[in-house]
Design a protein around this motif. Structure first.
Motif: not given
Length: 308
Positions: A104-112, A203-208, A238-246
């Motif tokens: 699902x994550x890759x399917x959404x990220x693949x689109x413009x 992309x926060x679920x992908x841990x870039x 920290x921004x990425x971590x905060x979104x992941x924690x949320x």
């Protein structure tokens, strides 16, 4: 916002290393003389999103809270933990697709229109007969094609499945009333930081690593760090971590999935990595956090029930 100077946790292996059959299931539901029921949250499907295309008949989806009436033609999208079962009445027909968060994550990220599709993928959606008048004929071949790829398991099947899943999400977005893009005008900070927030949301679920965020934005890591410090008072990690924690807190509070499935849905390799990450930032493991939230909710219910 607190600063978290730790590195990101381990991530899933690339999709190419994982058999498609473990990430996606598809079923063609042929008409039958008797009613049938599918348990959506069976063990092997936990943590997955489900797409149901009903082409004939009617049925009902039993949700965590209430029910969703289904009448053909319709298209329903059920995020992880949202639905418990789907029942089709005699004569009902259609397709059901379940997909792991990786796909699902890759399917959404693949689109413009990645931000819009990610917004779609996180919602419970039901497209009824009126809106589905034109979409049914276009979507049936898509669901058929996914079933074919799963049966054949040929080279490149995962990539093709992601492309078809992106088409399903795009149709859901097109036929729903969801805004095409999340507005950025109310977000603080520079254009770079606003764009960074949008990429984080996708992309926060992908841990870039932060280097990949910077590369995607077309800026240096130093410039991204400076933009984040000016706008949020902390670095981009920290921004990425905060979104992941949320997102972790929301899922632990609202989803019935076990902690292991919550961890997997957020991109962690295993529960141990998720436990360490959550405890490091929240001061307690996720299981304890969920129990505390439930206990507090129980006390509030008891208080309200005592009101005259």
């Amino acid at each position: 916002m607190a600063v978290y100077p730790h590195s990101l946790p381990d991530v899933h292996p690339d999709i190419g290393e994982t058999p498609l059959a473990t990430l996606m299931e598809s079923e063609v539901m042929m008409p039958a003389l008797a009613a049938r029921e599918w348990v959506v949250e069976a063990a092997r499907r936990q943590g997955r999103s489900h797409a149901l295309l009903l082409t004939a008949g009617k049925g009902v989806a039993t949700l965590r809270h209430g029910q969703l009436a289904l009448r053909a033609p319709c298209l329903a999208w059920l995020p992880p933990g949202m639905a418990q079962s789907i029942r089709l009445e005699a004569g009902g027909a259609g397709y059901m697709l379940s997909a792991a968060e990786e796909l699902v994550s890759r399917a959404s990220a693949a689109s413009q229109h990645a931000a819009a599709l990610r917004n779609v993928a996180d919602r419970l959606l039901h497209i009824g007969p009126d809106e589905m008048a034109a979409g049914r004929d276009m979507l049936c071949p898509v669901f058929e094609a996914v079933s074919h790829e799963l049966r054949q398991a040929a080279k490149g099947a995962a990539g093709i499945a992601v492309a078809y899943l992106s088409i399903v999400l795009t149709h859901l977005w097109r036929m729903s009333d969801i805004d095409p893009e999340a507005p950025t005008g109310d977000r603080p900070g520079s254009v770079v930081f606003q764009r960074f927030l949008r990429v984080v949301e996708m992309h926060f679920r992908e841990h870039w690593p932060i280097s990949r965020y910077a590369r995607t934005l077309g800026v240096t890591e130093r410039r991204l760090h400076a933009a984040s410090m000016r706008s949020a008072g902390c670095g981009p990690l920290a921004v990425v971590h905060e979104r992941l924690l949320q997102e972790a807190r929301i899922r632990l509070q609202q989803s019935p999935l076990p902690v292991a499935q919550v961890a997997y849905g957020l991109g962690f390799r295993d529960t141990a990595h998720f436990n360490r990450f959550f405890k490091r930032h929240m001061g307690m493991p996720p299981g304890s956090y969920r129990r505390r939230v439930l206990e507090e909710a129980g006390r509030e219910d008891l208080t309200y029930s005592a009101w005259p």
